[in-house]
Design an enzyme around this catalytic site. Structure first.
Site, PDB file in Angstrom:
ATOM      1  N   ILE A  12       0.847  -1.208   0.000  1.00 40.65           N
ATOM      2  CA  ILE A  12       0.000   0.000   0.000  1.00 40.65           C
ATOM      3  C   ILE A  12       0.879   1.253   0.000  1.00 40.65           C
ATOM      4  CG2 ILE A  12      -1.936   1.155   1.144  1.00 40.65           C
ATOM      5  CD1 ILE A  12      -2.534  -1.587   2.530  1.00 40.65           C
ATOM      6  N   LEU A  59      12.359   1.190  12.229  1.00 34.11           N
ATOM      7  CA  LEU A  59      11.756   2.160  13.164  1.00 34.11           C
ATOM      8  C   LEU A  59      12.228   1.941  14.597  1.00 34.11           C
ATOM      9  CD1 LEU A  59       7.983   2.540  12.182  1.00 34.11           C
ATOM     10  CD2 LEU A  59       9.919   3.975  11.557  1.00 34.11           C
ATOM     11  N   PHE A  80       2.851   3.433   7.574  1.00 31.80           N
ATOM     12  CA  PHE A  80       2.435   2.092   7.131  1.00 31.80           C
ATOM     13  C   PHE A  80       3.238   0.985   7.794  1.00 31.80           C
ATOM     14  CE2 PHE A  80       1.537   4.647   3.263  1.00 31.80           C
ATOM     15  CZ  PHE A  80       0.233   4.277   3.014  1.00 31.80           C
ATOM     16  N   SER A 124      -6.835  -1.108  10.574  1.00 31.41           N
ATOM     17  CA  SER A 124      -7.393  -2.208   9.796  1.00 31.41           C
ATOM     18  C   SER A 124      -8.803  -2.520  10.288  1.00 31.41           C
ATOM     19  CB  SER A 124      -6.510  -3.439  10.020  1.00 31.41           C
ATOM     20  OG  SER A 124      -7.140  -4.611   9.581  1.00 31.41           O
ATOM     21  N   THR A 126      -9.641  -5.200  10.999  1.00 32.37           N
ATOM     22  CA  THR A 126      -9.442  -6.258  11.985  1.00 32.37           C
ATOM     23  C   THR A 126      -9.757  -5.753  13.405  1.00 32.37           C
ATOM     24  OG1 THR A 126      -7.896  -8.001  12.648  1.00 32.37           O
ATOM     25  CG2 THR A 126      -6.961  -5.829  12.406  1.00 32.37           C
ATOM     26  N   TYR A 148      -1.818  -9.644  15.936  1.00 29.57           N
ATOM     27  CA  TYR A 148      -1.720  -8.593  14.909  1.00 29.57           C
ATOM     28  C   TYR A 148      -2.826  -7.551  15.127  1.00 29.57           C
ATOM     29  CZ  TYR A 148      -2.642  -6.140  10.570  1.00 29.57           C
ATOM     30  OH  TYR A 148      -2.906  -5.149   9.658  1.00 29.57           O
ATOM     31  N   LYS A 152      -2.820  -3.377  16.417  1.00 32.22           N
ATOM     32  CA  LYS A 152      -3.478  -2.215  15.790  1.00 32.22           C
ATOM     33  C   LYS A 152      -4.375  -1.491  16.804  1.00 32.22           C
ATOM     34  CE  LYS A 152      -1.888  -2.546  11.590  1.00 32.22           C
ATOM     35  NZ  LYS A 152      -0.899  -1.582  11.115  1.00 32.22           N
ATOM     36  N   ASN A 197      -1.552 -15.743   2.168  1.00 33.18           N
ATOM     37  CA  ASN A 197      -2.626 -16.032   3.125  1.00 33.18           C
ATOM     38  C   ASN A 197      -3.929 -15.439   2.635  1.00 33.18           C
ATOM     39  OD1 ASN A 197      -0.885 -17.095   5.206  1.00 33.18           O
ATOM     40  ND2 ASN A 197      -0.158 -14.991   5.474  1.00 33.18           N
ATOM     41  N   PRO A 292     -10.209 -21.176  10.952  1.00 34.47           N
ATOM     42  CA  PRO A 292     -10.462 -20.710  12.329  1.00 34.47           C
ATOM     43  C   PRO A 292     -10.292 -19.191  12.436  1.00 34.47           C
ATOM     44  CG  PRO A 292      -8.942 -22.571  12.317  1.00 34.47           C
ATOM     45  CD  PRO A 292      -9.144 -22.187  10.884  1.00 34.47           C
TER      46      PRO A 292
HETATM   47  P1  NAD Z   1       3.598  -4.520   3.517  1.00 39.29           P
HETATM   48  O1  NAD Z   1       4.206  -5.587   4.334  1.00 39.29           O
HETATM   49  O2  NAD Z   1       3.664  -4.648   2.038  1.00 39.29           O
HETATM   50  O3  NAD Z   1       4.227  -3.092   3.922  1.00 39.29           O
HETATM   51  C1  NAD Z   1       4.680  -2.817   5.229  1.00 39.29           C
HETATM   52  C2  NAD Z   1       6.101  -2.288   5.107  1.00 39.29           C
HETATM   53  O4  NAD Z   1       6.615  -1.977   6.409  1.00 39.29           O
HETATM   54  C3  NAD Z   1       7.068  -3.304   4.483  1.00 39.29           C
HETATM   55  O5  NAD Z   1       7.733  -2.682   3.400  1.00 39.29           O
HETATM   56  C4  NAD Z   1       8.040  -3.651   5.609  1.00 39.29           C
HETATM   57  O6  NAD Z   1       9.346  -3.915   5.117  1.00 39.29           O
HETATM   58  C5  NAD Z   1       7.973  -2.392   6.464  1.00 39.29           C
HETATM   59  N1  NAD Z   1       8.299  -2.573   7.883  1.00 39.29           N
HETATM   60  C6  NAD Z   1       7.787  -3.481   8.760  1.00 39.29           C
HETATM   61  N2  NAD Z   1       8.313  -3.309   9.973  1.00 39.29           N
HETATM   62  C7  NAD Z   1       9.174  -2.255   9.894  1.00 39.29           C
HETATM   63  C8  NAD Z   1      10.030  -1.592  10.818  1.00 39.29           C
HETATM   64  N3  NAD Z   1      10.140  -1.988  12.088  1.00 39.29           N
HETATM   65  N4  NAD Z   1      10.778  -0.552  10.377  1.00 39.29           N
HETATM   66  C9  NAD Z   1      10.723  -0.145   9.098  1.00 39.29           C
HETATM   67  N5  NAD Z   1       9.942  -0.747   8.169  1.00 39.29           N
HETATM   68  C10 NAD Z   1       9.181  -1.790   8.565  1.00 39.29           C
HETATM   69  O7  NAD Z   1       2.096  -4.342   3.995  1.00 39.29           O
HETATM   70  P2  NAD Z   1       0.907  -3.505   3.344  1.00 39.29           P
HETATM   71  O8  NAD Z   1      -0.108  -4.463   2.860  1.00 39.29           O
HETATM   72  O9  NAD Z   1       1.436  -2.469   2.443  1.00 39.29           O
HETATM   73  O10 NAD Z   1       0.319  -2.846   4.672  1.00 39.29           O
HETATM   74  C11 NAD Z   1       0.695  -1.545   5.085  1.00 39.29           C
HETATM   75  C12 NAD Z   1       0.044  -1.257   6.423  1.00 39.29           C
HETATM   76  O11 NAD Z   1      -1.354  -1.398   6.290  1.00 39.29           O
HETATM   77  C13 NAD Z   1       0.453  -2.228   7.544  1.00 39.29           C
HETATM   78  O12 NAD Z   1       0.568  -1.497   8.735  1.00 39.29           O
HETATM   79  C14 NAD Z   1      -0.695  -3.202   7.617  1.00 39.29           C
HETATM   80  O13 NAD Z   1      -0.848  -3.740   8.889  1.00 39.29           O
HETATM   81  C15 NAD Z   1      -1.871  -2.311   7.252  1.00 39.29           C
HETATM   82  N6  NAD Z   1      -3.012  -3.037   6.672  1.00 39.29           N
HETATM   83  C16 NAD Z   1      -2.814  -3.850   5.585  1.00 39.29           C
HETATM   84  C17 NAD Z   1      -3.906  -4.554   5.047  1.00 39.29           C
HETATM   85  C18 NAD Z   1      -3.715  -5.502   3.890  1.00 39.29           C
HETATM   86  O14 NAD Z   1      -4.558  -6.385   3.721  1.00 39.29           O
HETATM   87  N7  NAD Z   1      -2.689  -5.370   3.078  1.00 39.29           N
HETATM   88  C19 NAD Z   1      -5.173  -4.399   5.606  1.00 39.29           C
HETATM   89  C20 NAD Z   1      -5.332  -3.544   6.694  1.00 39.29           C
HETATM   90  C21 NAD Z   1      -4.237  -2.863   7.219  1.00 39.29           C
HETATM   91  C1  WQD Z   2     -10.974 -13.149   2.517  1.00 36.84           C
HETATM   92  C2  WQD Z   2     -12.027 -14.246   2.360  1.00 36.84           C
HETATM   93  C3  WQD Z   2     -11.534 -16.223   3.639  1.00 36.84           C
HETATM   94  C4  WQD Z   2      -7.897 -17.260   1.434  1.00 36.84           C
HETATM   95  C5  WQD Z   2      -7.229 -10.488   6.412  1.00 36.84           C
HETATM   96  C6  WQD Z   2      -6.762 -10.106   7.785  1.00 36.84           C
HETATM   97  C7  WQD Z   2      -7.135  -8.685   8.085  1.00 36.84           C
HETATM   98  C8  WQD Z   2      -6.662  -7.727   6.988  1.00 36.84           C
HETATM   99  C9  WQD Z   2      -7.002  -8.217   5.616  1.00 36.84           C
HETATM  100  C10 WQD Z   2      -4.618  -6.643   7.604  1.00 36.84           C
HETATM  101  C11 WQD Z   2     -12.381 -14.953   3.660  1.00 36.84           C
HETATM  102  C12 WQD Z   2     -11.489 -16.523   2.161  1.00 36.84           C
HETATM  103  C13 WQD Z   2      -9.050 -16.640   1.884  1.00 36.84           C
HETATM  104  C14 WQD Z   2      -8.002 -18.522   0.803  1.00 36.84           C
HETATM  105  C15 WQD Z   2     -10.379 -18.442   1.100  1.00 36.84           C
HETATM  106  N1  WQD Z   2      -5.237  -7.565   6.970  1.00 36.84           N
HETATM  107  N2  WQD Z   2     -10.262 -17.221   1.708  1.00 36.84           N
HETATM  108  N3  WQD Z   2      -9.246 -19.055   0.647  1.00 36.84           N
HETATM  109  O1  WQD Z   2      -9.483 -12.735   6.403  1.00 36.84           O
HETATM  110  O2  WQD Z   2     -10.905 -10.850   5.482  1.00 36.84           O
HETATM  111  O3  WQD Z   2      -8.644 -10.368   6.332  1.00 36.84           O
HETATM  112  O4  WQD Z   2      -6.626  -9.585   5.457  1.00 36.84           O
HETATM  113  O5  WQD Z   2      -5.043  -5.869   8.412  1.00 36.84           O
HETATM  114  O6  WQD Z   2      -6.556  -8.386   9.306  1.00 36.84           O
HETATM  115  O7  WQD Z   2      -7.372 -10.964   8.731  1.00 36.84           O
HETATM  116  O8  WQD Z   2      -8.880 -11.583   4.209  1.00 36.84           O
HETATM  117  O9  WQD Z   2      -8.059 -12.346   2.017  1.00 36.84           O
HETATM  118  O10 WQD Z   2      -7.518 -13.714   4.061  1.00 36.84           O
HETATM  119  O11 WQD Z   2      -9.858 -13.666   3.220  1.00 36.84           O
HETATM  120  O12 WQD Z   2     -11.475 -18.978   0.929  1.00 36.84           O
HETATM  121  O13 WQD Z   2      -7.010 -19.132   0.397  1.00 36.84           O
HETATM  122  O14 WQD Z   2     -11.475 -15.261   1.506  1.00 36.84           O
HETATM  123  O15 WQD Z   2     -12.082 -17.292   4.334  1.00 36.84           O
HETATM  124  O16 WQD Z   2     -13.743 -15.276   3.603  1.00 36.84           O
HETATM  125  P1  WQD Z   2      -9.565 -11.474   5.668  1.00 36.84           P
HETATM  126  P2  WQD Z   2      -8.488 -12.843   3.351  1.00 36.84           P
END
Ligand code: NAD
Ligand code: WQD
Length: 353
Positions: A12, A59, A80, A124, A126, A148, A152, A197, A292
């Site tokens: 992101i 960080l 991020f 998130s 979450t 996790y 947050k 995942n 789960p």
């Molecule tokens: P990402 O892993 O691609 O990006 C996170 C970045 O942070 C990585 O480049 C990693 O190297 C860096 N990082 C981690 N720990 C660090 C530290 N201690 N010091 C410096 N850099 C560090 O993840 P993303 O999907 O881009 O997510 C960005 C943010 O959004 C995260 O905080 C994540 O929890 C949150 N988020 C992501 C999702 C999602 O599904 N992708 C959903 C909700 C929230």
């Molecule tokens: C989406 C749907 C699964 C994989 C997770 C984190 C959440 C947030 C976003 C960071 C669900 C189903 C999934 C697979 C499947 N991340 N699924 N087969 O669980 O909504 O959220 O990512 O903050 O914290 O928990 O996202 O993409 O894992 O699942 O059937 O191989 O797809 O059961 O219904 P989720 P997901």
């Protein structure tokens, strides 16, 4: 004046850096590259024709982080950086708390020292835990079901306390629903380590032949086809949301949480069909037991972000799937083959500090 983006090399973060540069902001990235590649930033600077200053800094290293603030004229931080794998967080909770919470505390301490009190924080959906009522508003009950998510939730509380202690802080907490897709160029996208995942990268890797079949976790939820429903949001829409939040924190002090989602839920099988339609590939799947900790339905009420930030998601699931597919097709192994130190891909606009 520059925007500091922690975790800017990640999924992101890289898309947000691109939006920031296109909007004319100066961008400085701090990332320890623990879950990303510097190649994403090389590509962002190529796509925009703009310069990025990059610090490979953890960080948790307060001294080095202090140097970053000392060397630059930073006006706000988009934070991020963090670890995000739910399953891994259950196995190594202390590491997750140390990295995510510890990293945020150190960041806030250094910001405070330099008098920089504007932050956009990546939270998130979450934090809504096993919420049973949909759509989810910012006032829905908060809880955590894994370390996790708890990291947050704790960070959100820390940021609230910070504001209570000093009302000149201005913080936007963005609660993302399910970010998917990639930049339309196909040059940057999501590059998970190992077997994904999350649903969308798993589907794309099945479609491209890297994985054999998708496991669909449960078809006995109370949804239209029994499979889980989520609020998928295009990463470019999400990136735009950060610019809107930035504008808000530059104008007002306070701490406010915003849902960033489309407000529309799609089931796993609807996502599989949409992906098959746009890619022309079959995505074989097998129904398995529920995963789960999963809930049946989760989607947002995003009206607060519309009302207060002037942000709405614009892209639908076909565009999300198409863009994810374009990225997957042109980068079947992600950024993997490219070393973080390779000079072959040097780009004079990426200034590595
Ligand atoms: P990402 O892993 O691609 O990006 C996170 C970045 O942070 C990585 O480049 C990693 O190297 C860096 N990082 C981690 N720990 C660090 C530290 N201690 N010091 C410096 N850099 C560090 O993840 P993303 O999907 O881009 O997510 C960005 C943010 O959004 C995260 O905080 C994540 O929890 C949150 N988020 C992501 C999702 C999602 O599904 N992708 C959903 C909700 C929230
Ligand atoms: C989406 C749907 C699964 C994989 C997770 C984190 C959440 C947030 C976003 C960071 C669900 C189903 C999934 C697979 C499947 N991340 N699924 N087969 O669980 O909504 O959220 O990512 O903050 O914290 O928990 O996202 O993409 O894992 O699942 O059937 O191989 O797809 O059961 O219904 P989720 P997901």
């Amino acid at each position: 004046m520059a925007i500091l983006v922690t975790g800017g090399a990640g999924y992101i973060g890289s898309h947000t850096c691109l939006e920031l540069l296109n909007a004319g902001h100066e961008v400085i990235v701090v990332d320890n590259l623990s879950n990303s590649s510097i190649e994403s930033l090389r590509r962002v600077s190529e796509l925009t024709g703009k310069t990025i200053k990059f610090y490979q800094v953890d960080l948790l290293n307060k001294e080095k982080l202090d140097t970053v603030f000392g060397q630059n004229n930073i006006e706000a931080v988009i934070h991020f950086a963090g670890l995000k794998a739910v399953g891994e967080s259950v196995e190594i909770p202390l590491f997750y708390y140390h990295n995510n919470i510890g990293g945020t505390i150190i960041l806030c301490e250094v910001m405070k020292k330099y008098g920089i009190k504007r932050m956009v924080f990546s939270s998130s959906a979450t934090v809504y835990g096993m919420s049973e009522t949909t759509p989810i508003t910012e006032n829905s009950p908060l809880s955590a079901t894994n370390p996790y998510g708890r990291s947050k939730l704790i960070i959100e509380e820390i940021l609230n306390d910070l504001y209570v202690s000093d009302n000149s802080w201005s913080i936007a907490v963005l609660r993302y629903f399910n970010p998917i897709g990639a930049h339309k160029s196909g040059r940057i996208g999501e590059d998970p380590n190992g077997v994904p995942n999350n649903l969308m990268p798993y589907i794309s890797q099945v479609a491209v032949g890297r994985l054999k079949e998708l496991s669909v976790y449960g078809n006995d939820y109370l949804t239209l086809d029994g499979t889980g429903v989520r609020d998928y949001i295009h990463v470019e829409d999400l990136a735009r949301g950060h610019l809107k939040a930035l504008k808000k924190i530059m104008a007002d002090s306070g701490v406010e949480a915003y849902n960033l989602g489309t407000g529309q839920g799609y089931s796993v099988l609807e996502m599989v069909s949409a992906f098959e339609r746009v890619s022309g590939k079959l995505v074989p799947y097998r129904i398995r037991d529920r995963r789960p900790g999963d809930i049946g339905i989760c989607y947002s009420d995003p009206t607060k972000a519309e009302r207060e930030l002037g942000w709405v998601a614009e892209k639908g699931i076909e565009e999300m799937c198409l863009d994810a597919w374009r990225w997957q097709l042109s980068n079947p192994n992600g950024y993997q083959e490219l070393s973080n130190t390779s000079s072959e891909f040097e780009n004079p606009r990426l200034i590595v500090m």
